[in-house]
Design a protein around this motif. Structure first.
Motif, PDB file in Angstrom:
ATOM      1  N   HIS A 213       0.842  -1.197   0.000  1.00 19.88           N
ATOM      2  CA  HIS A 213       0.000   0.000   0.000  1.00 19.88           C
ATOM      3  C   HIS A 213       0.873   1.242   0.000  1.00 19.88           C
ATOM      4  O   HIS A 213       1.820   1.346   0.776  1.00 19.88           O
TER       5      HIS A 213
ATOM      6  N   THR B 128      -9.560   1.230  -4.004  1.00 20.77           N
ATOM      7  CA  THR B 128      -8.291   1.950  -3.872  1.00 20.77           C
ATOM      8  C   THR B 128      -8.018   2.854  -5.079  1.00 20.77           C
ATOM      9  O   THR B 128      -7.606   4.003  -4.926  1.00 20.77           O
TER      10      THR B 128
ATOM     11  N   SER C 107      -9.383   5.315   1.036  1.00 19.35           N
ATOM     12  CA  SER C 107      -9.095   4.021   0.433  1.00 19.35           C
ATOM     13  C   SER C 107     -10.249   3.070   0.727  1.00 19.35           C
ATOM     14  O   SER C 107     -11.181   3.407   1.465  1.00 19.35           O
ATOM     15  N   HIS C 108     -10.140   1.880   0.164  1.00 17.48           N
ATOM     16  CA  HIS C 108     -11.093   0.817   0.480  1.00 17.48           C
ATOM     17  C   HIS C 108     -10.962   0.471   1.962  1.00 17.48           C
ATOM     18  O   HIS C 108      -9.849   0.476   2.502  1.00 17.48           O
TER      19      HIS C 108
ATOM     20  N   ALA D 226      -4.471   9.407  -0.753  1.00 14.24           N
ATOM     21  CA  ALA D 226      -5.102   8.113  -1.028  1.00 14.24           C
ATOM     22  C   ALA D 226      -4.122   7.014  -0.663  1.00 14.24           C
ATOM     23  O   ALA D 226      -2.900   7.222  -0.683  1.00 14.24           O
TER      24      ALA D 226
ATOM     25  N   ALA E  41      -3.302   3.348  -2.047  1.00 11.82           N
ATOM     26  CA  ALA E  41      -3.565   2.506  -3.214  1.00 11.82           C
ATOM     27  C   ALA E  41      -2.263   1.831  -3.630  1.00 11.82           C
ATOM     28  O   ALA E  41      -1.190   2.168  -3.120  1.00 11.82           O
TER      29      ALA E  41
ATOM     30  N   ALA F 120     -10.213   5.894  -5.100  1.00 17.80           N
ATOM     31  CA  ALA F 120      -9.765   6.859  -4.093  1.00 17.80           C
ATOM     32  C   ALA F 120      -8.634   7.718  -4.653  1.00 17.80           C
ATOM     33  O   ALA F 120      -8.611   8.938  -4.460  1.00 17.80           O
TER      34      ALA F 120
END
Length: 201
Positions: A11, A52, A27-28, A69, A71, A55
């Motif tokens: 990430h 992600t 994010s998710h 973000a 991702a 975002a």
């Protein structure tokens, strides 16, 4: 299921500017959970988003310099963001297992190495049903590497299980274990046999 693939999860915290003072990270929810210690330690407020990549696209399209973000690193390049930290996940050994699906099963004669079989089964709603269903794997020496339970609907009348085993139908030990499993279950569905790509030991 005709194959499996394991991918390392990385990430990346990304924003519009490298010197931005980050206050929020989108994010998710699962990605945010995998970075919660990092976010807490840096006083960054997590904000749940659909996924992600979306975002990252949202942060890129808006003018809030304090928004970031979380991702995969490639999202920074795709959306013109700056990667501030490319490893913000709390567990550096985090992996995700993907399965490859096909309408037709793979020809078992083409498979080499250790084989895996994935199945779903529903135990009968009687005392010790799961214990009895698992007995065939134990007595026949078939290694079960994964077992997850699911309630079937909202009735609580039956429980379904998702399982991975080492071996394949056609192996005498696996055939005996599956025969015993079927005796103690309402249903058994084989989802596929494929080559193991990562040792479960």
């Amino acid at each position: 299921i005709i194959a499996e693939h394991f991918m390392s999860i990385r990430h990346c915290l990304m924003a519009k500017s490298a010197d931005a003072v980050i206050k929020t990270a989108m994010s998710h929810p699962q990605a945010l959970g995998q970075c919660r210690h990092f976010l807490r330690a840096n006083g960054i407020i997590p904000v749940a988003y659909a996924d992600t990549a979306a975002a990252a696209a949202f942060v890129a399209a808006n003018d809030d310099p304090s928004a970031a973000a979380i991702a995969p690193p490639i999202a920074a390049a795709l959306y013109g963001l700056v990667a501030i930290n490319d490893a913000v996940q709390d567990d550096m050994s985090n992996m995700t297992r993907f399965v490859v699906l096909s309408r037709a099963p793979v020809d078992r004669s083409t498979l080499t190495g250790t084989l895996m079989t994935t199945l779903i089964f529903e135990v009968k709603n009687i005392p010790a049903a799961l214990y009895k269903a698992m007995g065939g794997f134990a007595t026949n020496g078939v290694n079960m590497t994964k077992l997850e339970s699911y309630q079937n609907g909202a009735s609580f009348a039956a429980t379904e299980f998702f399982a991975d085993i080492e071996g394949a139908p056609g192996d005498p030990a696996v055939d005996r274990a599956l025969e015993e499993l079927r005796f103690h279950c309402n249903s058994v569905r084989l989802l596929g046999t494929y080559t193991q790509t990562r040792n479960r030991g």
